[in-house]
Scaffold this motif. Structure first.
Motif, PDB file in Angstrom:
ATOM      1  N   GLY A  40      28.106  20.872  45.101  1.00 52.16           N
ATOM      2  CA  GLY A  40      28.200  19.674  45.938  1.00 52.16           C
ATOM      3  C   GLY A  40      29.522  18.964  45.773  1.00 52.16           C
ATOM      4  O   GLY A  40      30.151  18.546  46.760  1.00 52.16           O
ATOM      5  N   TYR A  41      29.986  18.833  44.551  1.00 52.37           N
ATOM      6  CA  TYR A  41      31.273  18.183  44.291  1.00 52.37           C
ATOM      7  C   TYR A  41      32.404  18.989  44.914  1.00 52.37           C
ATOM      8  O   TYR A  41      33.299  18.441  45.563  1.00 52.37           O
ATOM      9  CB  TYR A  41      31.485  18.047  42.780  1.00 52.37           C
ATOM     10  N   HIS A  42      32.365  20.299  44.746  1.00 50.64           N
ATOM     11  CA  HIS A  42      33.400  21.165  45.296  1.00 50.64           C
ATOM     12  C   HIS A  42      33.408  21.093  46.824  1.00 50.64           C
ATOM     13  O   HIS A  42      34.475  21.021  47.447  1.00 50.64           O
ATOM     14  CB  HIS A  42      33.176  22.599  44.827  1.00 50.64           C
ATOM     15  N   ASN A  43      32.226  21.096  47.433  1.00 53.39           N
ATOM     16  CA  ASN A  43      32.150  21.017  48.889  1.00 53.39           C
ATOM     17  C   ASN A  43      32.630  19.674  49.415  1.00 53.39           C
ATOM     18  O   ASN A  43      33.213  19.600  50.485  1.00 53.39           O
ATOM     19  CB  ASN A  43      30.735  21.308  49.372  1.00 53.39           C
ATOM     20  N   ARG A  44      32.389  18.608  48.671  1.00 54.74           N
ATOM     21  CA  ARG A  44      32.912  17.297  49.088  1.00 54.74           C
ATOM     22  C   ARG A  44      34.436  17.286  49.063  1.00 54.74           C
ATOM     23  O   ARG A  44      35.071  16.694  49.930  1.00 54.74           O
ATOM     24  CB  ARG A  44      32.380  16.194  48.188  1.00 54.74           C
ATOM     25  N   LYS A  45      35.013  17.935  48.051  1.00 56.13           N
ATOM     26  CA  LYS A  45      36.472  18.023  47.999  1.00 56.13           C
ATOM     27  C   LYS A  45      37.010  18.828  49.176  1.00 56.13           C
ATOM     28  O   LYS A  45      38.029  18.473  49.768  1.00 56.13           O
ATOM     29  CB  LYS A  45      36.919  18.667  46.687  1.00 56.13           C
ATOM     30  N   LEU A  46      36.338  19.914  49.508  1.00 51.91           N
ATOM     31  CA  LEU A  46      36.797  20.760  50.604  1.00 51.91           C
ATOM     32  C   LEU A  46      36.549  20.133  51.970  1.00 51.91           C
ATOM     33  O   LEU A  46      37.219  20.481  52.936  1.00 51.91           O
ATOM     34  CB  LEU A  46      36.115  22.127  50.540  1.00 51.91           C
TER      35      LEU A  46
END
Length: 61
Positions: A40-46
Motif C-alpha cells: 500500500g505504501y509503495h502504491n501510494r508513492k507510485l
C-alpha cells in the motif's frame, strides 16, 4: 524445496508442541499484514507518477 522441508519440520514440531501452531499462525498473519502495508505504501508513492484504475480499486484511502 527449502519451503517444503521447513513445512515438514514445522508440522513435526506442532505435533510435539501444540502451542507452536498459534505462534506460527500469528507470525504468518503479522508477516502478511506487514507485506500488505508495504504494498500500500509503495502504491501510494507510485500513484503520484501515474493513474492506475486497479490500484484505485484496491487502495482508495
Amino acid at each position: 524445496m527449502l519451503g517444503g522441508v521447513f513445512l515438514i519440520i514445522a508440522g513435526i514440531l506442532i505435533v510435539i508442541y501444540p502451542p507452536l501452531l498459534s505462534i506460527i499462525v500469528a507470525m504468518l498473519l503479522i508477516a502478511m499484514g506487514s507485506i500488505i502495508v508495504a504494498i500500500g505504501y509503495h502504491n501510494r508513492k507510485l500513484r503520484r507518477h501515474y493513474d492506475n484504475p486497479v490500484i484505485e480499486l484496491f487502495f482508495r484511502f
